[in-house]
Structure formats: structure tokens, C-alpha cells
Enzyme design. Structure first.
Site, PDB file in Angstrom:
ATOM      1  N   LYS A 152     -16.258  -7.167   5.487  1.00 49.36           N
ATOM      2  CA  LYS A 152     -15.270  -8.087   6.070  1.00 49.36           C
ATOM      3  C   LYS A 152     -15.156  -7.811   7.565  1.00 49.36           C
ATOM      4  CE  LYS A 152     -12.457  -7.280   1.962  1.00 49.36           C
ATOM      5  NZ  LYS A 152     -11.267  -6.578   1.517  1.00 49.36           N
ATOM      6  N   ARG A 167      -1.514  -6.139  -8.498  1.00 49.96           N
ATOM      7  CA  ARG A 167      -0.446  -7.077  -8.183  1.00 49.96           C
ATOM      8  C   ARG A 167      -0.249  -8.115  -9.278  1.00 49.96           C
ATOM      9  NH1 ARG A 167      -2.791  -8.017  -2.356  1.00 49.96           N
ATOM     10  NH2 ARG A 167      -4.532  -7.990  -3.765  1.00 49.96           N
ATOM     11  N   SER A 221      -2.947  -7.546   2.986  1.00 44.26           N
ATOM     12  CA  SER A 221      -3.231  -7.412   4.424  1.00 44.26           C
ATOM     13  C   SER A 221      -3.555  -8.782   5.013  1.00 44.26           C
ATOM     14  CB  SER A 221      -4.409  -6.462   4.641  1.00 44.26           C
ATOM     15  OG  SER A 221      -4.086  -5.179   4.196  1.00 44.26           O
ATOM     16  N   HIS A 225       0.841  -1.211   0.000  1.00 49.73           N
ATOM     17  CA  HIS A 225       0.000   0.000   0.000  1.00 49.73           C
ATOM     18  C   HIS A 225       0.870   1.253   0.000  1.00 49.73           C
ATOM     19  CE1 HIS A 225      -3.150  -2.548   2.351  1.00 49.73           C
ATOM     20  NE2 HIS A 225      -3.638  -2.363   1.139  1.00 49.73           N
TER      21      HIS A 225
HETATM   22  O1  PNS Z   1      -8.579  -2.778   0.202  1.00 51.35           O
HETATM   23  P1  PNS Z   1      -9.824  -3.271  -0.465  1.00 51.35           P
HETATM   24  O2  PNS Z   1     -10.704  -3.974   0.534  1.00 51.35           O
HETATM   25  O3  PNS Z   1      -9.522  -4.098  -1.670  1.00 51.35           O
HETATM   26  O4  PNS Z   1     -10.617  -1.956  -0.959  1.00 51.35           O
HETATM   27  C1  PNS Z   1     -11.814  -2.061  -1.656  1.00 51.35           C
HETATM   28  C2  PNS Z   1     -12.468  -0.683  -1.874  1.00 51.35           C
HETATM   29  C3  PNS Z   1     -12.605   0.083  -0.578  1.00 51.35           C
HETATM   30  C4  PNS Z   1     -11.609   0.112  -2.823  1.00 51.35           C
HETATM   31  C5  PNS Z   1     -13.857  -0.968  -2.501  1.00 51.35           C
HETATM   32  O5  PNS Z   1     -14.526  -1.901  -1.718  1.00 51.35           O
HETATM   33  C6  PNS Z   1     -14.745   0.267  -2.636  1.00 51.35           C
HETATM   34  O6  PNS Z   1     -14.469   1.144  -3.425  1.00 51.35           O
HETATM   35  N1  PNS Z   1     -15.843   0.305  -1.864  1.00 51.35           N
HETATM   36  C7  PNS Z   1     -16.782   1.409  -1.833  1.00 51.35           C
HETATM   37  C8  PNS Z   1     -18.104   1.062  -2.531  1.00 51.35           C
HETATM   38  C9  PNS Z   1     -18.023   1.318  -4.010  1.00 51.35           C
HETATM   39  O7  PNS Z   1     -17.916   2.436  -4.461  1.00 51.35           O
HETATM   40  N2  PNS Z   1     -17.999   0.230  -4.806  1.00 51.35           N
HETATM   41  C10 PNS Z   1     -17.854   0.281  -6.259  1.00 51.35           C
HETATM   42  C11 PNS Z   1     -19.135   0.485  -6.974  1.00 51.35           C
HETATM   43  S1  PNS Z   1     -20.413  -0.611  -6.537  1.00 51.35           S
END
Ligand code: PNS
Length: 163
Positions: free
Chosen positions: A41, A90, A128, A17
Site C-alpha cells: 500500500k 471488527r 486507518s 489499535h
Molecule cells: O494493518 P494491516 O495492514 O491490516 O496489517 C497486515 C499485516 C501486517 C498483519 C499482514 O499484512 C502481514 O502479516 N504481513 C506480513 C506477511 C505475512 O506474513 N503474510 C501472511 C502469510 S502469506
């Protein structure tokens, strides 16, 4: 001023990150690291703690600020005048999900671009979840996370194990 958003759960923040965040900080005038509040989660750390850990790791990046968001990422981007969402890729396994998210986000707000930075090869395997898995089993996490957060991760894992 060109503003970007680096979103994620950051439970906890890893060197992968931080690599993406610091590279974004070179490309943009301002970078908001946006921590998702309502993740489905079950997190190891509270949002407040995740912010604290992130802040400890970005003291050398003056144009980076940690914020939280709930709801849609594109709305968070708009509220903060961000023109881009920056994400790390990744491997091919990340691609399908990230591609879908990028397309949905574009559909929801066509003003916001998604940029993918390829991960540093050193962090190809890092996540993570892997950090938590290694820590849970007594492994050394010093190659995976910033030194300032190692003890907090170990302590949090110990606390959950003893519950
Ligand atoms: O570190 P992560 O868990 O992979 O992050 C995921 C994240 C936070 C980037 C993603 O879950 C997110 O953008 N969530 C907010 C809801 C949203 O806008 N989703 C996309 C359209 S439905």
C-alpha cells in the site's frame, strides 16, 4: 515470560489499535507492536514516523515495545520468542481475511497461535483509512486517534494535498 505480537501497518495508529494493544498488554508479559516495513500500500507515513507516533501513544504501557518487520509475520514472531499473534476483529467483513491469514500462519509455523480480540464497540467502524479520509476532508479526528498524534496526521495530509 509470555510474549505476544500485535502486527499491522499502523498508517496511522488509531484508538482501535491502541485498544487491542493495551488489552494484549494485560494478557501477556511482553507485547511487541510489529510495524510492517514493505507494505504494497502507498503509505501516508514512513515506517520511522509510524513508529514514532506509536511510541508516543504507549508511554503508559511499560511492557509494550514497537519493532519493525519485513517478510513473514511468523518469522518475526519466532525471532522475538512470541507465542501468539494478537489481532483485532471488527466485523464479519474482517473475518474471512483474518481467518485465512491465521490458517496460513499456522501452516507456516504451528508453534505460533493467532488470538482474535473482538473490538470495543466504540471502534467498530474505525480504520486507518477512515481516519485519513476524514482528515483529508477537514473532519474532526479527535474521537479516532490519540491526542498526541492529531497534529502530525493533519500536517501529513496537508503536505500530500499541497504536493
Ligand atoms: O494493518 P494491516 O495492514 O491490516 O496489517 C497486515 C499485516 C501486517 C498483519 C499482514 O499484512 C502481514 O502479516 N504481513 C506480513 C506477511 C505475512 O506474513 N503474510 C501472511 C502469510 S502469506
Amino acid at each position: 515470560m509470555r510474549i505476544a505480537i500485535c502486527p499491522g501497518s499502523f498508517d496511522p495508529v488509531t484508538l482501535g489499535h491502541l485498544d487491542i494493544i493495551s488489552r494484549s498488554a494485560k494478557l501477556f508479559d511482553k507485547v511487541y507492536v510489529a510495524v510492517l516495513k514493505n507494505s504494497s500500500k502507498k503509505p501516508l507515513f514512513s515506517v520511522e514516523k509510524r513508529i514514532e507516533l506509536l511510541e508516543r501513544c504507549i508511554t503508559d504501557l511499560p511492557n509494550v515495545e514497537v519493532i519493525t518487520f519485513s517478510g513473514l509475520l511468523v518469522d518475526c514472531a519466532k525471532e522475538n520468542d512470541a507465542i501468539a499473534i494478537v489481532k483485532g476483529l471488527r466485523a464479519v467483513t474482517d473475518f474471512e481475511y483474518e481467518f485465512q491469514m491465521a490458517l496460513i500462519n499456522k501452516k507456516l509455523n504451528r508453534e505460533v497461535e493467532t488470538l482474535f480480540l473482538n473490538t470495543n464497540a466504540k471502534y467498530m467502524y474505525l480504520s486507518s483509512s477512515i481516519v485519513k479520509e476524514v482528515a483529508r476532508n477537514g473532519g474532526d479526528i479527535s474521537d479516532f486517534v490519540h491526542p498526541a498524534v492529531i497534529d502530525d496526521i493533519k500536517n501529513a495530509i496537508d503536505a500530500t494535498d499541497n504536493r
